[in-house]
Motif scaffolding. Structure first.
Motif, PDB file in Angstrom:
ATOM      1  N   ALA A 203       1.100  -3.770  -4.169  1.00  0.00           N
ATOM      2  CA  ALA A 203       0.519  -5.105  -3.980  1.00  0.00           C
ATOM      3  C   ALA A 203      -0.320  -5.537  -5.173  1.00  0.00           C
ATOM      4  CB  ALA A 203      -0.323  -5.127  -2.709  1.00  0.00           C
ATOM      5  N   THR A 204      -1.080  -4.615  -5.745  1.00  0.00           N
ATOM      6  CA  THR A 204      -1.981  -4.991  -6.843  1.00  0.00           C
ATOM      7  C   THR A 204      -1.231  -5.653  -7.997  1.00  0.00           C
ATOM      8  OG1 THR A 204      -3.539  -3.268  -6.213  1.00  0.00           O
ATOM      9  CG2 THR A 204      -3.737  -4.146  -8.443  1.00  0.00           C
ATOM     10  N   PRO A 205      -0.226  -4.997  -8.608  1.00  0.00           N
ATOM     11  CA  PRO A 205       0.441  -5.659  -9.739  1.00  0.00           C
ATOM     12  C   PRO A 205       1.304  -6.847  -9.320  1.00  0.00           C
ATOM     13  CG  PRO A 205       1.491  -3.545  -9.288  1.00  0.00           C
ATOM     14  CD  PRO A 205       0.266  -3.625  -8.422  1.00  0.00           C
ATOM     15  N   LEU A 206       1.894  -6.803  -8.121  1.00  0.00           N
ATOM     16  CA  LEU A 206       2.714  -7.939  -7.681  1.00  0.00           C
ATOM     17  C   LEU A 206       1.869  -9.198  -7.563  1.00  0.00           C
ATOM     18  CD1 LEU A 206       5.035  -6.343  -4.970  1.00  0.00           C
ATOM     19  CD2 LEU A 206       5.730  -7.356  -7.141  1.00  0.00           C
ATOM     20  N   VAL A 207       0.724  -9.081  -6.907  1.00  0.00           N
ATOM     21  CA  VAL A 207      -0.139 -10.251  -6.725  1.00  0.00           C
ATOM     22  C   VAL A 207      -0.748 -10.672  -8.062  1.00  0.00           C
ATOM     23  CG1 VAL A 207      -2.264 -11.076  -5.626  1.00  0.00           C
ATOM     24  CG2 VAL A 207      -0.601  -9.759  -4.306  1.00  0.00           C
TER      25      VAL A 207
END
Length: 194
Positions: free
Chosen positions: A94-98
Motif C-alpha cells: 500500500a505504501t508505494p502504491l498510494v
C-alpha cells in the motif's frame, strides 16, 4: 558461439552518462528531515506491538494459575504469529502504491480499495482461524485454555489486517503519525483493560 549471428549491442543511452548529480544541500537536508518524519513514528509504532505482548504476558503471569494462562498465550501466539504477519504485504504494497499515485482523488479511491480488500481478507482469515483452531492448537497442545485464547484473538483478524493496510496507505500519504497515535491509543486501552 562463433558461428552464430548475434544482434549488435545497443549503444549507450545519451541521457545516461553516469550517476545522477548530487542534490543541492538544502534539498538534501529537507529530504533527510522528511524521511525522519516518516521513519521515526513508524519505528516507534513497530516497537509497540512486542511491548503490548509483554504487558499482556506480565498481567497473565501475575494471576493465580499463571502457568496454564501463559501456556495458552504461548500456543495462541504461535498460531497467530504465523497468520497475522502473513498479511503484512498490505502494508508493504500500500505504501508505494498510494505514494506513487499523483491524482488525489485516485489516491483516496485506491486507499479505500486497499483497506476494503484487507478487511475482507481479515474476515476470511478470522473465519479460517475459528474453524481451524482445534487442529492448529491441537498440533501443539491439548488445552481448552489455548483453544479459547486462540479463538478469542482470532476475532481480531479483520481489525489487524485492515490496520496493516491502513498503516501502509497513511504512510503512502506521508502520514506516519496517525498509525503511531492509533497504536498508542490501543496500548492505553489494552493496559487499562488488563
Amino acid at each position: 558461439q562463433k558461428g552464430r549471428n548475434l544482434p549488435p549491442k545497443a549503444p549507450p543511452s545519451p541521457t545516461m552518462k553516469g550517476p545522477p548529480p548530487p542534490l543541492p544541500r538544502a534539498t538534501a537536508v529537507s529530504l533527510d528531515r522528511r524521511i525522519l518524519e516518516i521513519a521515526a513514528p513508524s519505528l516507534v509504532a513497530l516497537a509497540l506491538d512486542p511491548m503490548l505482548s509483554f504487558v499482556d504476558t506480565a498481567f497473565v503471569g501475575h494471576e493465580a494459575g499463571a502457568s496454564e494462562g501463559l501456556a495458552a498465550m504461548g500456543v495462541g501466539a504461535a498460531v497467530l504469529g504465523v497468520a497475522y504477519p502473513s498479511t503484512s504485504f498490505f502494508t508493504n504494497a500500500a505504501t508505494p502504491l498510494v505514494a506513487s499515485t499523483l491524482d488525489s482523488s485516485r489516491k483516496r479511491a485506491l486507499a479505500e480499495k486497499i483497506v476494503g480488500s484487507s478487511f475482507a481478507v481479515g474476515v476470511a482469515m478470522g473465519l479460517a482461524l475459528e474453524v481451524g483452531a482445534p487442529t492448529l492448537v491441537g498440533a501443539t497442545a491439548s488445552s481448552d485454555a489455548a483453544l479459547q485464547f486462540t479463538r478469542i484473538r482470532a476475532l481480531s483478524a479483520p481489525a489487524v489486517v485492515a490496520t496493516n493496510a491502513l498503516t501502509g496507505t497513511l504512510r503512502g500519504l506521508g502520514d506516519a503519525s496517525a498509525p503511531l497515535y492509533a497504536a498508542l491509543s490501543a496500548g492505553a486501552v489494552n493496559v487499562a483493560l488488563d
